[in-house]
Structures are given as structure tokens and as C-alpha cells.
Design an enzyme around this catalytic site. Structure first.
Site, PDB file in Angstrom:
ATOM      1  N   GLY A 249     -29.525 -21.206  -9.747  1.00 23.76           N
ATOM      2  CA  GLY A 249     -28.167 -21.752  -9.751  1.00 23.76           C
ATOM      3  C   GLY A 249     -27.825 -22.599 -10.955  1.00 23.76           C
ATOM      4  N   PRO A 292     -34.548 -19.234 -11.270  1.00 22.36           N
ATOM      5  CA  PRO A 292     -33.402 -19.111 -12.176  1.00 22.36           C
ATOM      6  C   PRO A 292     -33.126 -17.654 -12.543  1.00 22.36           C
ATOM      7  CG  PRO A 292     -35.368 -19.866 -13.360  1.00 22.36           C
ATOM      8  CD  PRO A 292     -35.757 -19.735 -11.921  1.00 22.36           C
ATOM      9  N   CYS A 362      -8.094   1.660 -13.966  1.00 22.06           N
ATOM     10  CA  CYS A 362      -6.762   1.788 -13.411  1.00 22.06           C
ATOM     11  C   CYS A 362      -6.522   0.698 -12.373  1.00 22.06           C
ATOM     12  CB  CYS A 362      -6.625   3.186 -12.826  1.00 22.06           C
ATOM     13  SG  CYS A 362      -4.930   3.643 -12.705  1.00 22.06           S
ATOM     14  N   GLU A 363      -6.519  -0.557 -12.822  1.00 26.01           N
ATOM     15  CA  GLU A 363      -6.362  -1.748 -11.982  1.00 26.01           C
ATOM     16  C   GLU A 363      -5.706  -2.823 -12.828  1.00 26.01           C
ATOM     17  OE1 GLU A 363      -7.577  -2.689  -8.819  1.00 26.01           O
ATOM     18  OE2 GLU A 363      -8.520  -0.733  -8.487  1.00 26.01           O
TER      19      GLU A 363
HETATM   20  C1  LIG Z   1     -31.875 -16.855  -3.316  1.00 23.70           C
HETATM   21  C2  LIG Z   1     -31.377 -16.861  -4.703  1.00 23.70           C
HETATM   22  N1  LIG Z   1     -32.198 -17.262  -5.683  1.00 23.70           N
HETATM   23  C3  LIG Z   1     -31.807 -17.253  -6.971  1.00 23.70           C
HETATM   24  C4  LIG Z   1     -30.527 -16.866  -7.335  1.00 23.70           C
HETATM   25  C5  LIG Z   1     -30.195 -16.900  -8.779  1.00 23.70           C
HETATM   26  O1  LIG Z   1     -29.131 -17.688  -9.052  1.00 23.70           O
HETATM   27  P1  LIG Z   1     -28.719 -17.973 -10.573  1.00 23.70           P
HETATM   28  O2  LIG Z   1     -28.577 -16.658 -11.235  1.00 23.70           O
HETATM   29  O3  LIG Z   1     -27.439 -18.676 -10.451  1.00 23.70           O
HETATM   30  O4  LIG Z   1     -29.806 -18.800 -11.176  1.00 23.70           O
HETATM   31  C6  LIG Z   1     -29.625 -16.464  -6.343  1.00 23.70           C
HETATM   32  C7  LIG Z   1     -28.234 -16.088  -6.689  1.00 23.70           C
HETATM   33  O5  LIG Z   1     -27.332 -16.857  -6.567  1.00 23.70           O
HETATM   34  C8  LIG Z   1     -30.051 -16.453  -4.994  1.00 23.70           C
HETATM   35  O6  LIG Z   1     -29.242 -16.058  -4.018  1.00 23.70           O
END
Ligand SMILES: Cc1ncc(COP(=O)(O)O)c(C=O)c1O
Ligand SMILES: N[C@@H](CCCC[NH3+])C(=O)O
Length: 435
Positions: A249, A292, A362-363
């Protein structure tokens, strides 16, 4: 950042460069739309996470969330950098195995894992399954019992945190399709079923609070919430976790409005917060895992497009249309995500006009960028859109029967095709005649 606040340099011809390569030459060589990754940036991002854990002396696994971009080549880079990976489907697991990823470093996620997915995971002795729901406990127990095998698991819990991000990429809030709810006791019920299980080795907890998050306080709140649950479990069952996984995240820069934190800061804050809780509770330090995705590959990738038609609506707006769109980058249409781009063959020219970049689907919603400052744009110009390395190729689709774009890796002045452009023959391959 070099010229005009750009994340990549501009060469003497006024062309944008990536990984020591001229983007215009890459566009000529491979065609457009084209995803280009600077592999050295992927490596830097991997090392930022891994090195910080090492410096802090913490046992850790950094598991790249391969949903952000899964392909054999990227997983080989991730393997070279010593990371683990998380996969969320049989297809991602299959790709990882094909890439020669060590099975013990693969973690399987998913809110509706099928028998086939669980079977492939068990047969290949993957490192961990992150259990999401009670039905999965039943399926997994049944399969392990049949095969007389044990496997390590975490359970995914939803801590009830509203992260400041788009609703579609929030995952840690209580009203979520993912994981066991902490507040209503479901997580404890799952723990009770698993703690002395014959085949399932319960290792600890997982939570993921959402994506594209810029504040560390969301993560430290997640730590607090998990530890308040763990305190109860310790009192009731004398339990201490071996592993705590705080998901991914970590936010990246798409436009200049985004203010990402250096990746080490997220790790340092997480570890500081976990250490303060374990010291207070007198727990042994668990292994810390993170997942990540975006922050490993997002800023390493750009997409090159060729500009085709243009449309001026005096007093309203100037449109330019490119040869891709929501088929290679679904994020603007799906999340109203914002991107920055430049005319790569005029990277040294002043921006004296403004255009909105339309895709060719086409949107009406197929718009990649609104109101982008550029020099005068002509057809045949090459547009480079930045930070498309995560959830670009991986969410690409064949809407309007467009073929998926090719992917090229560049590193130290060398380029290599790592995913071929799909052909129309590929697109009709599974069609069956009805004549
Ligand atoms: C369980 C889980 N781990 C990791 C991620 C990776 O997230 P991000 O790409 O934002 O680091 C996600 C996606 O949101 C997820 O659902
Ligand atoms: N696909 C999302 C992130 C993944 C969310 C997964 N939990 C995005 O492009 O931002």
C-alpha cells in the site's frame, strides 16, 4: 528529476530517455503502445525495503505483490533481489513457478481460493497460504488431510481502518470482502480453529489496509489494532505470533500533487511501532513481512504512445488521441486516477499549450490525462506517460479487441523485449466457429 521536473533525463536531441535509452528509438523499434521498465529502478526499490530491515536487524520477508505486474521476467528480477512474492491466483502462481521462483518464498492470497489453486500451492510446497475465510479453512483442511501434508498459514484480518484512498482500493475497512473481521470476533474464531490444527501450521496475522497510502500513521494504527487483539489472545491462550504481515500500500508519485515518503520511512515506522508493543507486552520479536506491489514497479515503468488524431473545440478543450487507452491503463477509467506525461520527442520544448489525452476505445470515459501542459502536439508525436509500471499491464484487457501492448526492459543502455505484443491471431485463438 531533470528538465521540467521530469523523473527521467532528456538527451541532446530533446528526446526523453529511460535506462540510458532514447524513448523515440524504442518506440520505432518495438512499436506503440509500449510499456518500458527501467529495471535499475525496480532493483533500487527492492533494495530500499530489504536494506532497511537489515539495518534495523529485523527478520523479515519483503514479498512483492505480483498482481502489480506479473511476468516471468519481472519475477526473475525480484528473485535476483532476494524478495519473496505474493500471488493471488492460479495464474500468478503458475507464472511464478514458470519463472523458477523458489516455492518456499511464495505466499498465496485470495478471497475465494479454488480447490485447483490450493492444490497447486500444496503440491508445490509453497511457503505460506494467507487464509481469508471459514470456507477456505474447510477446503484447505480437507486437501491437506487427503495429502497428509502440513503448510504454514497466516490469517488475514480486517482491522477496520478507513485509509485515505479511492474506495475501490480500500481493503482494511470493516465492510470489506477480504479477511476475518477483528471487531466481531471472527478472527478469534478462526484462530481457535487453527491454533492446534493437525495439518495447518498457524504462524500469525496478516492485514492490508489499502493501496496508494502516503501516511505512516495508517500503518501504525494497524499495528496497534493487531496488538490489542494479540494481547487478548496472549492472555487467553498464552499465544505469541511468529509472523506479522502488514501488507503493501506504500504510495508512489503519479503527479506532482502526490508526496510519497521514502520507502525506508514506512519500514522504520512499522518496526518502531511493533518494537514498542512487543517491549511493552514482553513478546519475542516476530518476523515482519510486507507486500509492496506498486512501490516496487510503479515508478519504474512508463508507457509510450503515438499521437494520432487531434480535435480542437474552441473555448472548450483540445483533445489528442493516442493508440492505446483504457485497454493498457484501466486506472483512469476505473479510479479516476491521475497521471503525468510529456511529448517524448519534444521533451526540451516549452509547454505553451494544454491538451487532454484520449484513448481510442469506444467509451467517452476512455481518457488517460485531462488538461496536460505540452508544446504544440502533432500527429506522429510520441507521448510518454509516467508511473504506469504497476497495475498497467496487469490490468490490461482486450476491450474492442485491441491487442495487449508489448513490454520492454531497459537497464544500463540495453533493451530487451520481455513480453511480446499480442497479435490478432492470439485474440481469436480461443474463438470457435458457429457456422
Ligand atoms: C493483500 C495485498 N497485499 C499487497 C497489495 C499490494 O498493494 P500495493 O500495490 O499498493 O503495494 C495488495 C493490493 O492492494 C493487497 O490486496
Ligand atoms: N489495482 C489497484 C490496486 C490493487 C488493489 C488490490 N487490493 C490499483 O490500480 O490501484
Amino acid at each position: 528529476m531533470s528538465v521540467n521536473n521530469l523523473p527521467f533525463p532528456v538527451n541532446g536531441k530533446g528526446h526523453l530517455e529511460i535506462g540510458g535509452m532514447d524513448t523515440i528509438e524504442l518506440a520505432e523499434k518495438y512499436g506503440t503502445p509500449l510499456y518500458v521498465y527501467d529495471v535499475s529502478i525496480v532493483r533500487e526499490n527492492c533494495r530500499a525495503f530489504i536494506d532497511t530491515f537489515k539495518q534495523l536487524g529485523v527478520e523479515a520477508q519483503v514479498a512483492y505483490a505480483s498482481k502489480a505486474f506479473s511476468s516471468i521476467a519481472i519475477l526473475q528480477v525480484i528473485k535476483q533481489e532476494g524478495l519473496s512474492i505474493d500471488v493471488v491466483s492460479e495464474g500468478e502462481l503458475y507464472t511464478a513457478l514458470k519463472a523458477g521462483f523458489p516455492p518456499e518464498k511464495i505466499h498465496l492470497h485470495g478471497n475465494n481460493k479454488s480447490m485447483e489453486e490450493l492444490t497447486l500451492a500444496i503440491e508445490n510446497n509453497i511457503g505460506c497460504i494467507v487464509i481469508d475465510n471459514f470456507y477456505e479453512i474447510e477446503l484447505l483442511s480437507q486437501l491437506l488431510e487427503e495429502q497428509k501434508k502440513q503448510i504454514d498459514v497466516l490469517i488475514r484480518v480486517t482491522p477496520g481502518i478507513q485509509s485515505k484512498t479511492h474506495q475501490y482500493i480500500m481493503t482494511g475497512n470493516e465492510d470489506s470482502k477480504f479477511g476475518f473481521n477483528l471487531a466481531n470476533g471472527q478472527a478469534e474464531k478462526a484462530f481457535a480453529q487453527l491454533r492446534n490444527h493437525e495439518w495447518i501450521r498457524f504462524k500469525g496475522l496478516h492485514c492490508h489496509i489499502g493501496s496508494q497510502i502516503f501516511e505512516t500513521d495508517r500503518f501504525t494504527t494497524a499495528v496497534e489494532i493487531l496488538f490489542s487483539e494479540l494481547t487478548k489472545w496472549h492472555q487467553k491462550f498464552d499465544y505469541t505470533p511468529e509472523v506479522l504481515n502488514f501488507g503493501g500500500g506504500f504510495g508512489i508519485r503519479y503527479t506532482e500533487d502526490d508526496r510519497p515518503l521514502p520507502l525506508n520511512i514506512y519500514v522504520e515506522e512499522l518496526v518502531r511501532s511493533i518494537r514498542s508493543h512487543i517491549n511493552e507486552l514482553d513478546f519475542p520479536m516476530p518476523e515482519i513481512w510486507i507486500e509492496p506491489g506498486r512501490s516496487i514497479v510503479g515508478n519504474a515503468g512508463i508507457t509510450l504512445y503515438t499521437v494520432g488524431s487531434t480535435k480542437e473545440i474552441p473555448g472548450v478543450r483540445n483533445y489528442i488521441a493516442v493508440d492505446g487507452g483504457m485497454t493498457d491503463n484501466l486506472r483512469p477509467a476505473l479510479y479516476q486516477a491521475k497521471y503525468h506525461g510529456i511529448i517524448a520527442n519534444k521533451a526540451d520544448k516549452p509547454n505553451d499549450t494544454e491538451v487532454s489525452v484520449a484513448g481510442k476505445c469506444c467509451e467517452s470515459g476512455d481518457m488517460l490525462i485531462w488538461d496536460l501542459a505540452t508544446p504544440k502536439v502533432d500527429n506522429g508525436d510520441i507521448l510518454a506517460v509516467f508511473s504506469t509500471g504497476a497495475y498497467g499491464y496487469s490490468m490490461a484487457n482486450n476491450y474492442n479487441r485491441f491487442s495487449r501492448a508489448a513490454v520492454v526492459f531497459v537497464e544500463n543502455g540495453q533493451d530487451k523485449l520481455v513480453i511480446k505484443r499480442e497479435t490478432y491471431e492470439d485474440i481469436v485463438r480461443n474463438d470457435i466457429s458457429y457456422e
